[in-house]
Design an enzyme around this catalytic site. Structure first.
Site, PDB file in Angstrom:
ATOM      1  N   ARG A   4       0.826  -1.215   0.000  1.00 21.60           N
ATOM      2  CA  ARG A   4       0.000   0.000   0.000  1.00 21.60           C
ATOM      3  C   ARG A   4       0.857   1.261   0.000  1.00 21.60           C
ATOM      4  O   ARG A   4       0.372   2.347  -0.268  1.00 21.60           O
ATOM      5  CB  ARG A   4      -0.943   0.000   1.213  1.00 21.60           C
ATOM      6  CG  ARG A   4      -1.943  -1.130   1.215  1.00 21.60           C
ATOM      7  CD  ARG A   4      -2.862  -1.065   0.007  1.00 21.60           C
ATOM      8  NE  ARG A   4      -3.586   0.174  -0.078  1.00 21.60           N
ATOM      9  CZ  ARG A   4      -4.696   0.461   0.596  1.00 21.60           C
ATOM     10  NH1 ARG A   4      -5.227  -0.444   1.380  1.00 21.60           N
ATOM     11  NH2 ARG A   4      -5.305   1.625   0.471  1.00 21.60           N
ATOM     12  N   ARG A  17       2.804   3.430  -1.739  1.00 22.59           N
ATOM     13  CA  ARG A  17       2.914   3.596  -3.179  1.00 22.59           C
ATOM     14  C   ARG A  17       4.160   4.316  -3.629  1.00 22.59           C
ATOM     15  O   ARG A  17       4.466   4.369  -4.813  1.00 22.59           O
ATOM     16  CB  ARG A  17       1.689   4.381  -3.693  1.00 22.59           C
ATOM     17  CG  ARG A  17       0.403   3.683  -3.456  1.00 22.59           C
ATOM     18  CD  ARG A  17      -0.750   4.646  -3.457  1.00 22.59           C
ATOM     19  NE  ARG A  17      -0.771   5.445  -2.233  1.00 22.59           N
ATOM     20  CZ  ARG A  17      -1.660   6.373  -1.962  1.00 22.59           C
ATOM     21  NH1 ARG A  17      -2.596   6.637  -2.845  1.00 22.59           N
ATOM     22  NH2 ARG A  17      -1.623   7.048  -0.826  1.00 22.59           N
ATOM     23  N   SER A  36       7.187 -13.521  -9.708  1.00 23.03           N
ATOM     24  CA  SER A  36       5.944 -13.763 -10.428  1.00 23.03           C
ATOM     25  C   SER A  36       5.484 -15.201 -10.244  1.00 23.03           C
ATOM     26  O   SER A  36       6.214 -16.138 -10.589  1.00 23.03           O
ATOM     27  CB  SER A  36       6.145 -13.487 -11.921  1.00 23.03           C
ATOM     28  OG  SER A  36       5.010 -13.945 -12.626  1.00 23.03           O
ATOM     29  N   HIS A  82       8.371   7.525   6.435  1.00 23.61           N
ATOM     30  CA  HIS A  82       6.901   7.533   6.447  1.00 23.61           C
ATOM     31  C   HIS A  82       6.371   6.109   6.652  1.00 23.61           C
ATOM     32  O   HIS A  82       5.469   5.875   7.477  1.00 23.61           O
ATOM     33  CB  HIS A  82       6.378   8.119   5.134  1.00 23.61           C
ATOM     34  CG  HIS A  82       4.894   8.176   5.061  1.00 23.61           C
ATOM     35  ND1 HIS A  82       4.138   9.055   5.805  1.00 23.61           N
ATOM     36  CD2 HIS A  82       4.004   7.433   4.362  1.00 23.61           C
ATOM     37  CE1 HIS A  82       2.859   8.851   5.553  1.00 23.61           C
ATOM     38  NE2 HIS A  82       2.752   7.875   4.687  1.00 23.61           N
ATOM     39  N   ARG A 129       4.207   1.798  10.196  1.00 26.36           N
ATOM     40  CA  ARG A 129       4.288   0.342  10.374  1.00 26.36           C
ATOM     41  C   ARG A 129       5.070  -0.091  11.604  1.00 26.36           C
ATOM     42  O   ARG A 129       5.104  -1.292  11.912  1.00 26.36           O
ATOM     43  CB  ARG A 129       4.863  -0.309   9.117  1.00 26.36           C
ATOM     44  CG  ARG A 129       4.040  -0.035   7.865  1.00 26.36           C
ATOM     45  CD  ARG A 129       2.579  -0.440   8.014  1.00 26.36           C
ATOM     46  NE  ARG A 129       1.813  -0.170   6.794  1.00 26.36           N
ATOM     47  CZ  ARG A 129       0.537  -0.501   6.637  1.00 26.36           C
ATOM     48  NH1 ARG A 129      -0.136  -1.079   7.613  1.00 26.36           N
ATOM     49  NH2 ARG A 129      -0.092  -0.203   5.518  1.00 26.36           N
TER      50      ARG A 129
HETATM   51  C1  LIG Z   1      -2.865   0.840  11.176  1.00 29.99           C
HETATM   52  C2  LIG Z   1      -3.281   0.895   9.757  1.00 29.99           C
HETATM   53  C3  LIG Z   1      -4.539   0.453   9.390  1.00 29.99           C
HETATM   54  C4  LIG Z   1      -4.949   0.501   8.036  1.00 29.99           C
HETATM   55  N1  LIG Z   1      -6.182   0.024   7.693  1.00 29.99           N
HETATM   56  C5  LIG Z   1      -6.567   0.025   6.400  1.00 29.99           C
HETATM   57  C6  LIG Z   1      -7.842  -0.472   5.996  1.00 29.99           C
HETATM   58  O1  LIG Z   1      -8.624  -0.918   6.821  1.00 29.99           O
HETATM   59  N2  LIG Z   1      -8.166  -0.463   4.678  1.00 29.99           N
HETATM   60  C7  LIG Z   1      -7.312   0.040   3.733  1.00 29.99           C
HETATM   61  O2  LIG Z   1      -7.647   0.036   2.551  1.00 29.99           O
HETATM   62  N3  LIG Z   1      -6.109   0.526   4.079  1.00 29.99           N
HETATM   63  C8  LIG Z   1      -5.707   0.538   5.381  1.00 29.99           C
HETATM   64  N4  LIG Z   1      -4.471   1.028   5.717  1.00 29.99           N
HETATM   65  C9  LIG Z   1      -3.597   1.540   4.656  1.00 29.99           C
HETATM   66  C10 LIG Z   1      -3.540   3.081   4.689  1.00 29.99           C
HETATM   67  O3  LIG Z   1      -4.820   3.640   4.422  1.00 29.99           O
HETATM   68  C11 LIG Z   1      -2.546   3.594   3.645  1.00 29.99           C
HETATM   69  O4  LIG Z   1      -2.971   3.218   2.357  1.00 29.99           O
HETATM   70  C12 LIG Z   1      -1.152   3.016   3.852  1.00 29.99           C
HETATM   71  O5  LIG Z   1      -0.765   3.115   5.209  1.00 29.99           O
HETATM   72  C13 LIG Z   1      -0.151   3.775   2.994  1.00 29.99           C
HETATM   73  O6  LIG Z   1      -0.024   5.069   3.521  1.00 29.99           O
HETATM   74  P1  LIG Z   1       0.315   6.305   2.595  1.00 29.99           P
HETATM   75  O7  LIG Z   1      -0.702   6.460   1.523  1.00 29.99           O
HETATM   76  O8  LIG Z   1       0.505   7.474   3.513  1.00 29.99           O
HETATM   77  O9  LIG Z   1       1.740   5.849   2.022  1.00 29.99           O
HETATM   78  P2  LIG Z   1       2.363   6.005   0.561  1.00 29.99           P
HETATM   79  O10 LIG Z   1       1.518   5.331  -0.458  1.00 29.99           O
HETATM   80  O11 LIG Z   1       3.792   5.557   0.682  1.00 29.99           O
HETATM   81  O12 LIG Z   1       2.320   7.524   0.277  1.00 29.99           O
HETATM   82  C14 LIG Z   1       3.147   8.444   1.018  1.00 29.99           C
HETATM   83  C15 LIG Z   1       2.502   9.798   0.961  1.00 29.99           C
HETATM   84  O13 LIG Z   1       2.471  10.237  -0.400  1.00 29.99           O
HETATM   85  C16 LIG Z   1       1.267  10.950  -0.638  1.00 29.99           C
HETATM   86  N5  LIG Z   1       0.498  10.248  -1.667  1.00 29.99           N
HETATM   87  C17 LIG Z   1       0.846   9.098  -2.305  1.00 29.99           C
HETATM   88  N6  LIG Z   1      -0.071   8.783  -3.227  1.00 29.99           N
HETATM   89  C18 LIG Z   1      -1.032   9.729  -3.167  1.00 29.99           C
HETATM   90  C19 LIG Z   1      -2.238   9.959  -3.859  1.00 29.99           C
HETATM   91  N7  LIG Z   1      -2.668   9.152  -4.819  1.00 29.99           N
HETATM   92  N8  LIG Z   1      -2.975  11.042  -3.534  1.00 29.99           N
HETATM   93  C20 LIG Z   1      -2.572  11.878  -2.554  1.00 29.99           C
HETATM   94  N9  LIG Z   1      -1.432  11.738  -1.852  1.00 29.99           N
HETATM   95  C21 LIG Z   1      -0.664  10.672  -2.167  1.00 29.99           C
HETATM   96  C22 LIG Z   1       0.518  11.021   0.697  1.00 29.99           C
HETATM   97  O14 LIG Z   1       0.907  12.188   1.367  1.00 29.99           O
HETATM   98  C23 LIG Z   1       1.042   9.825   1.442  1.00 29.99           C
HETATM   99  O15 LIG Z   1       0.954   9.934   2.854  1.00 29.99           O
HETATM  100  C24 LIG Z   1      -4.061   1.002   7.052  1.00 29.99           C
HETATM  101  C25 LIG Z   1      -2.805   1.457   7.441  1.00 29.99           C
HETATM  102  C26 LIG Z   1      -2.401   1.411   8.750  1.00 29.99           C
HETATM  103  C27 LIG Z   1      -1.018   1.898   9.132  1.00 29.99           C
END
Ligand SMILES: Cc1cc2nc3c(=O)[nH]c(=O)nc-3n(C[C@H](O)[C@H](O)[C@H](O)COP(=O)(O)OP(=O)(O)OC[C@H]3O[C@@H](n4cnc5c(N)ncnc54)[C@H](O)[C@@H]3O)c2cc1C
Length: 311
Positions: A105, A107, A115, A207, A212
C-alpha cells in the site's frame, strides 16, 4: 571540458559515499517469521548526502553555523524533507502474502515481485507462533488482545496447517493436470510467501516506518518494519536519530488536546480537563468509551508519563 575527478577550485572532490556498517549488511538475510527475511541489497548516499543537498539551498555559510548533525536535526524539525530523499535504500524482502498486501500500500516505493505466473510458488506458508494467536481486541477493531485457551490456539494452527497442505496438494495436482501457473495459484491462501525487491528513498522509508512501527499496525508487519529500520539506520544513523526524536517519539496535540493540557496545567484532573475541552470519555449509555478522541488523549498522557523510549 572538465573530466571525471576534476574539481572546482576550493571544493572537495566528490567520492561515492560508502558506510562500512551498511556495507557489512549487504546481502545478509535476517530471518522474520517462519520463512521470511529482510536483506539490505544496496544503498545510495548517507548522512553526508543529506547535508550536501541541504547546503545547496542554505549555502556554505551554514557549515559555520551548525554542524552536520545539527543541520539534519533542523531539517527534520522543520520538515525540510527533500534532502532526505537524496538517500536511497534497496531491500530484498520475503514475506507472507497477508503482510505483503499491507506493505505494498506504500505507493511511493518501487517494487519488483516474484511472479507466480512465471515460476511455481514454493511450498512455504506461515502458521504464526503460538503467542501471536490471541483473541480479537475489544479496544482496537483491527487488533489482537488477550490470550486464548491453549486448545483453541492448537486447533487454529492445526486447521491452518491442514488447509495449507490441502491447498498446496490441489495446486500441485492442478499444475500436473496442465492448468496454467497463473490460474493454479488461486488455490493458495494468503499465508503463503512471496518476495520482492523494494527500493525507496529515506523520507518515504521514514513515512513507512512511522505507520508500520506504530502499535496500531499488525504485529507481523511491525516485525518487518523493525528489521528494515535497523538496516536503514546503518546507512544514515544521524538521520535516523533525528527521525526517532522528532517523528517517531514526538507527540502531536490537537486543538482540543491543547485546551485539555492547559486545563491540567491549571490544576484540573485529566477527566475534568477532557470535559472542559470537549474530549468525550463516557458514552451516552453511561459506559466508559474504549475508543475515540478522549481515549486517545489519555493514551498520549500515558505515553508522556512513560519512561520507556517508545513511550
Ligand atoms: C494501522 C493501519 C490500518 C490501516 N487500515 C486500512 C484499511 O482498513 N483499509 C485500507 O484500505 N487501508 C488501510 N491502511 C492503509 C492506509 O490507508 C494507507 O494506504 C497506507 O498506510 C499507505 O499510507 P500512505 O498512503 O501514507 O503511504 P504512501 O503510499 O507511501 O504515500 C506516502 C505519501 O504520499 C502521498 N500520496 C501518495 N499517493 C497519493 C495519492 N494518490 N494522492 C494523494 N497523496 C498521495 C501522501 O501524502 C502519502 O501519505 C491502514 C494502514 C495502517 C497503518
Amino acid at each position: 571540458m572538465p573530466g571525471p575527478g576534476d574539481v572546482a577550485e576550493g571544493e572537495a572532490p566528490m567520492i561515492r559515499p560508502s558506510v562500512p556498517a551498511a556495507d557489512r549488511e549487504i546481502g545478509i538475510r535476517h530471518p522474520i517469521l517462519s520463512h521470511g527475511f529482510v536483506a539490505l541489497v544496496d544503498y545510495m548516499g548517507d548522512d553526508a548526502a543529506i547535508v550536501q543537498a541541504a547546503r545547496v539551498s542554505y549555502g556554505r555559510g551554514t557549515k559555520t553555523v551548525r554542524d552536520d548533525r545539527g543541520l539534519i536535526r533542523y531539517l527534520m524539525r522543520h520538515r525540510h524533507t527533500t534532502p532526505f530523499e537524496m538517500v536511497e535504500v534497496k531491500f530484498l524482502v520475503r514475506l507472507p502474502i497477508f503482510v505483503a498486501r499491507q506493505f505494498i500500500r506504500h505507493r511511493t516505493g518501487s517494487f519488483n515481485e516474484a511472479s507466480a505466473r512465471y515460476s511455481v510458488v514454493p511450498d512455504e506458508y506461515e502458521l504464526l507462533p503460538v503467542e501471536a494467536i490471541r483473541r480479537q481486541s475489544t479496544r482496537n477493531r483491527q487488533g489482537r488482545g488477550d490470550p486464548l485457551p491453549a486448545e483453541v490456539v492448537a486447533r487454529f494452527r492445526e486447521d491452518l496447517d491442514r488447509t495449507c497442505r490441502e491447498a498446496y496438494a490441489a495446486h500441485e495436482a492442478a499444475l500436473a493436470a496442465g492448468v496454467a501457473r497463473e490460474v493454479a495459484r488461486l488455490l493458495l491462501p494468503v499465508s503463503y510467501y512471496t518476495q520482492w525487491y523494494w527500493k525507496t528513498n529515506l523520507w518515504n522509508l521514514f513515512h513507512f516506518l512511522s505507520l508500520r512501527l506504530d502499535p496500531h499496525a499488525q504485529e507481523e508487519i511491525r516485525l518487518y518494519a523493525a528489521e528494515i529500520a535497523r538496516l536503514g539506520r546503518c546507512v544514515a544513523p544521524v538521520a535516523f536519530e533525528a527521525f526517532e526524536e522528532f517523528e517517531l517519539q514526538g507527540l502531536v496535540l490537537t486543538r482540543r488536546e491543547r485546551t485539555a493540557v492547559r486545563a491540567m496545567l491549571d490544576g484540573r484532573t485529566p477527566d475534568q480537563a477532557c470535559a472542559a475541552a470537549g474530549l468525550p470519555l463516557i458514552r451516552d449509555d453511561g459506559q466508559p468509551m474504549t475508543t475515540g478522541e478522549g481515549v486517545e488523549f489519555l493514551e498520549k498522557l500515558a505515553r508522556l508519563r512513560s519512561d520507556e523510549p517508545g513511550g
